[in-house]
Design a protein around this motif. Structure first.
Motif, PDB file in Angstrom:
ATOM      1  N   PRO A 253       0.457  -1.114  -0.126  1.00  0.00           N
ATOM      2  CA  PRO A 253       0.195  -0.041  -0.299  1.00  0.00           C
ATOM      3  C   PRO A 253       0.880   0.817   0.278  1.00  0.00           C
ATOM      4  N   GLY A 254       0.658   2.733  -0.834  1.00  0.00           N
ATOM      5  CA  GLY A 254       1.040   2.957  -1.056  1.00  0.00           C
ATOM      6  C   GLY A 254       1.312   3.761  -2.077  1.00  0.00           C
ATOM      7  N   VAL A 255       1.831   4.969  -2.195  1.00  0.00           N
ATOM      8  CA  VAL A 255       2.560   5.348  -4.016  1.00  0.00           C
ATOM      9  C   VAL A 255       4.011   5.088  -4.123  1.00  0.00           C
ATOM     10  N   GLN A 256       3.796   4.533  -5.249  1.00  0.00           N
ATOM     11  CA  GLN A 256       5.174   4.279  -6.134  1.00  0.00           C
ATOM     12  C   GLN A 256       5.200   4.943  -7.549  1.00  0.00           C
ATOM     13  N   VAL A 257       5.820   5.596  -7.695  1.00  0.00           N
ATOM     14  CA  VAL A 257       6.200   6.977  -8.387  1.00  0.00           C
ATOM     15  C   VAL A 257       6.727   6.136  -9.726  1.00  0.00           C
ATOM     16  N   VAL A 258       6.671   6.152 -11.025  1.00  0.00           N
ATOM     17  CA  VAL A 258       8.175   5.673 -11.866  1.00  0.00           C
ATOM     18  C   VAL A 258       8.347   7.370 -12.313  1.00  0.00           C
ATOM     19  N   PRO A 259       8.885   7.589 -12.590  1.00  0.00           N
ATOM     20  CA  PRO A 259      10.005   8.632 -13.253  1.00  0.00           C
ATOM     21  C   PRO A 259      10.154   8.357 -14.812  1.00  0.00           C
ATOM     22  N   ARG A 260       8.700   9.524 -15.395  1.00  0.00           N
ATOM     23  CA  ARG A 260       9.356   9.309 -16.814  1.00  0.00           C
ATOM     24  C   ARG A 260       9.048  10.904 -17.000  1.00  0.00           C
ATOM     25  N   GLN A 264       1.796  13.162 -20.419  1.00  0.00           N
ATOM     26  CA  GLN A 264       0.542  12.745 -19.504  1.00  0.00           C
ATOM     27  C   GLN A 264       1.168  12.100 -18.341  1.00  0.00           C
ATOM     28  N   ALA A 265       1.196  12.296 -17.153  1.00  0.00           N
ATOM     29  CA  ALA A 265       0.894  11.309 -16.183  1.00  0.00           C
ATOM     30  C   ALA A 265      -0.105  10.518 -16.378  1.00  0.00           C
ATOM     31  N   ASN A 266       0.236   8.853 -15.985  1.00  0.00           N
ATOM     32  CA  ASN A 266      -0.304   8.039 -16.150  1.00  0.00           C
ATOM     33  C   ASN A 266      -0.772   7.290 -14.432  1.00  0.00           C
ATOM     34  N   VAL A 267      -2.206   7.337 -13.447  1.00  0.00           N
ATOM     35  CA  VAL A 267      -2.633   7.218 -12.573  1.00  0.00           C
ATOM     36  C   VAL A 267      -2.725   5.746 -12.472  1.00  0.00           C
ATOM     37  N   ILE A 268      -3.358   4.763 -11.277  1.00  0.00           N
ATOM     38  CA  ILE A 268      -4.066   4.551 -10.646  1.00  0.00           C
ATOM     39  C   ILE A 268      -4.197   3.790  -9.823  1.00  0.00           C
ATOM     40  N   VAL A 269      -5.265   3.684  -9.052  1.00  0.00           N
ATOM     41  CA  VAL A 269      -5.477   3.213  -7.801  1.00  0.00           C
ATOM     42  C   VAL A 269      -6.664   1.718  -7.765  1.00  0.00           C
ATOM     43  N   GLN A 413     -26.021  -5.420  -2.478  1.00  0.00           N
ATOM     44  CA  GLN A 413     -24.869  -5.821  -3.676  1.00  0.00           C
ATOM     45  C   GLN A 413     -23.732  -5.390  -3.812  1.00  0.00           C
ATOM     46  N   VAL A 414     -23.639  -4.274  -4.289  1.00  0.00           N
ATOM     47  CA  VAL A 414     -22.817  -2.874  -4.910  1.00  0.00           C
ATOM     48  C   VAL A 414     -22.231  -2.222  -3.975  1.00  0.00           C
ATOM     49  N   ARG A 415     -23.107  -1.870  -2.787  1.00  0.00           N
ATOM     50  CA  ARG A 415     -22.226  -1.055  -1.830  1.00  0.00           C
ATOM     51  C   ARG A 415     -22.117  -1.840  -1.019  1.00  0.00           C
ATOM     52  N   ASP A 416     -22.133  -2.449  -0.997  1.00  0.00           N
ATOM     53  CA  ASP A 416     -21.619  -3.526   0.229  1.00  0.00           C
ATOM     54  C   ASP A 416     -20.403  -3.878  -0.477  1.00  0.00           C
ATOM     55  N   LEU A 417     -19.576  -4.081  -1.299  1.00  0.00           N
ATOM     56  CA  LEU A 417     -18.221  -4.759  -2.429  1.00  0.00           C
ATOM     57  C   LEU A 417     -17.565  -3.130  -2.779  1.00  0.00           C
ATOM     58  N   ALA A 418     -18.363  -2.286  -2.837  1.00  0.00           N
ATOM     59  CA  ALA A 418     -17.797  -0.587  -2.794  1.00  0.00           C
ATOM     60  C   ALA A 418     -16.936  -0.784  -1.686  1.00  0.00           C
ATOM     61  N   ARG A 419     -17.960  -0.470  -0.116  1.00  0.00           N
ATOM     62  CA  ARG A 419     -17.267  -0.098   0.818  1.00  0.00           C
ATOM     63  C   ARG A 419     -16.383  -1.554   1.196  1.00  0.00           C
ATOM     64  N   GLU A 420     -16.368  -2.600   0.549  1.00  0.00           N
ATOM     65  CA  GLU A 420     -15.228  -3.343   1.029  1.00  0.00           C
ATOM     66  C   GLU A 420     -13.926  -2.962   0.105  1.00  0.00           C
ATOM     67  N   LEU A 421     -14.148  -2.627  -0.745  1.00  0.00           N
ATOM     68  CA  LEU A 421     -12.819  -1.661  -1.661  1.00  0.00           C
ATOM     69  C   LEU A 421     -12.180  -0.503  -0.829  1.00  0.00           C
ATOM     70  N   ALA A 422     -13.206   0.667  -0.817  1.00  0.00           N
ATOM     71  CA  ALA A 422     -13.555   1.850  -0.167  1.00  0.00           C
ATOM     72  C   ALA A 422     -12.688   1.159   0.863  1.00  0.00           C
ATOM     73  N   ALA A 423     -12.699   0.460   1.342  1.00  0.00           N
ATOM     74  CA  ALA A 423     -11.867   0.619   3.170  1.00  0.00           C
ATOM     75  C   ALA A 423     -10.272   0.042   3.109  1.00  0.00           C
ATOM     76  N   ALA A 424     -10.075  -1.194   2.072  1.00  0.00           N
ATOM     77  CA  ALA A 424      -8.957  -1.792   1.770  1.00  0.00           C
ATOM     78  C   ALA A 424      -7.795  -0.392   1.004  1.00  0.00           C
ATOM     79  N   PRO A 425      -6.472  -1.548   2.009  1.00  0.00           N
ATOM     80  CA  PRO A 425      -5.406  -0.793   2.194  1.00  0.00           C
ATOM     81  C   PRO A 425      -5.099  -0.219   0.441  1.00  0.00           C
ATOM     82  N   ARG A 426      -4.859   0.908   0.333  1.00  0.00           N
ATOM     83  CA  ARG A 426      -5.004   1.912  -1.427  1.00  0.00           C
ATOM     84  C   ARG A 426      -3.089   1.483  -1.698  1.00  0.00           C
TER      85      ARG A 426
END
Length: 442
Positions: A253-260, A264-269, A413-426
């Motif tokens: 979890p946390g931020v990983q930067v690939v300097p280039r 345009q920056a490419n961002v994924i979370v 079910q969609v809300r419950d899954l969203a809650r699980e994903l939102a609570a996970a370490p990013r």
């Protein structure tokens, strides 16, 4: 070994709209054959699948699975590389291959009358590749060029780095094609050992869809494998499917930067998710459609349409036998990275807190249903669906049942899954003109 027509007709798995019929047979040697006969089709798509991917490579063999994808087109004792290419060119057909993390597929699309040729050629490639040392060294350079091309694409780099970050040191976290270092270092003996270990009858799944007869396909496959000299033990069972026991994921979890140095920056979370056969996979499809699956999705509307911060933004997920991941992507100006990251997270958290409306749910299920049906209008999609059903799911789900499962997903079910994903370490991956120590406030 002579097999009866009744044996070769196999088990009927499903009747599909339009009179299509899905059948499955287990041949001697443990070879599995699945077909979908489609009345009125004048073409057929064939696939020879081996249940081996980049995750299965031993130390010293990394990149071998993708290496084999290239080398199997380079010749057998019966055919040169030119002979293989010409066989499809002279009938207006096409052939190719695809390597994934858990499987490899060699496939061809031809007229129905040319299916016997396609089976014979691809069976020859899969069973009898020479792996000529000179061809191997030549192809090594081709693969290095391919990796260099991918490395020049910051979007590809972002996705590869994101997967490696989320899945950590699990074999699924490795790049499918290997790295320049592993490709330079892998010896022919290692590639050959990998080939001999996995390219065996009990690993083989043959799928075909289009204008065909199941029993005839089975006969042609048996004939081609016997010609290749494969020992087809009538008592050999297919190799068991991969275990679905969840893997221990040790991501970062946390931020990983690939300097280039890019404009345009490419961002994924994102975060780890569940495995391929989890019952929530249909809920994940609906969630992705709502969150980032089209021009009316929440990410697209908020980030692109309302604020003009990105040209491309979407959400995605991928699942394997024992692990999976979920992510949100955007390509934006380097100056906008922090804002875009915050907006992506906010949209996921809104979904978790407030859920979805019935209108959104109807739109998402309609979008998915239409996409599923339209994707199955060609024989190639149906061939691939059979392969995935056999290697991953262990069962074939017909179109009607698939659509029922999609429409059965509820807003809760969609809300419950969203809650699980939102609570996970990013885990956050950024490719752009930044220092590796940049955190973007995360």
């Amino acid at each position: 070994m002579e097999l009866s027509d009744e044996h070769l007709q196999g088990e009927v798995l499903a009747g599909q709209p339009g009179g299509a019929i899905v059948r499955r047979s287990i041949l001697p040697g443990g070879v599995r054959v699945l077909t979908e006969s489609m009345p009125g089709q004048r073409s057929a798509t064939l696939g020879f699948w081996v249940g081996v991917g980049s995750r299965d490579e031993a130390e010293g063999q990394h990149g071998s699975t993708h290496f084999l994808e290239h080398l199997l087109f380079k010749g057998t004792p019966r055919r040169s590389a030119l002979d293989i290419a010409a066989a499809f060119d002279e009938v207006g057909g096409e052939s190719n291959a695809a390597t994934a993390k858990e499987s490899t597929c060699y496939y061809a699309r031809v007229l129905d009358v040319d299916l016997p040729m396609a089976i014979d050629v691809i069976a020859d490639m899969v069973t009898s590749a020479v792996l000529d040392p000179e061809e191997l060294e030549s192809e090594r350079e081709v693969i290095l060029e391919e990796l260099a091309m991918d490395g020049d694409d910051p979007t590809d780099v972002a996705h590869e780095k994101f997967v490696a970050t989320v899945l950590g040191d699990h074999p699924l976290g490795r790049p499918i094609g290997g790295t320049a270092e592993t490709i330079r270092g892998v010896a022919r003996e290692s590639v050959w050992e990998h080939y001999q270990r996995f390219y065996r009858p009990e690993e083989l799944v043959v799928t075909a869809a289009g204008g065909l007869d199941h029993a005839q396909v089975c006969r042609m496959v048996l004939t081609a494998l016997h010609r290749a000299g494969w020992a087809l033990d009538p008592h050999q069972a297919p190799r068991p499917r991969r275990s679905g026991e969840l893997a221990q994921i040790t991501g970062t979890p946390g931020v990983q930067v690939v300097p280039r140095t890019v404009e345009q920056a490419n961002v994924i979370v994102g975060c780890p998710a569940f495995a391929a056969n989890d019952e929530r996979r249909f809920t994940m499809s609906v969630l992705n459609a709502i969150l980032g699956g089209g021009m009316s999705s929440r990410l697209f509307q908020e980030i692109r349409e309302k604020r003009g911060l990105a040209y491309s933004t979407y959400s995605f997920s991928s699942a394997f036998a024992d692990a999976g991941y979920f992510g949100m992507y955007a390509g934006c100006s380097p100056a906008k990275v922090q804002q875009v990251l915050e907006l992506m997270v906010q949209e996921l958290e809104k979904l978790a807190a407030d859920g979805v409306s019935e209108q959104e749910l109807r739109k998402a299920t309609g979008q998915l249903s239409g996409g599923i049906v339209l994707a199955l209008e060609d024989t190639g999609s149906r061939m691939s669906r059979l392969g995935r059903a056999e290697l991953v799911a262990g069962e074939f789900m017909d179109i009607d049942e698939t659509l029922e499962r999609i429409h059965a997903v509820t807003a809760a079910q969609v809300r419950d899954l969203a809650r699980e994903l939102a609570a996970a370490p990013r885990s956050v991956t950024v490719v752009g003109p930044f220092e590796e120590t940049e955190t973007f406030g995360f």
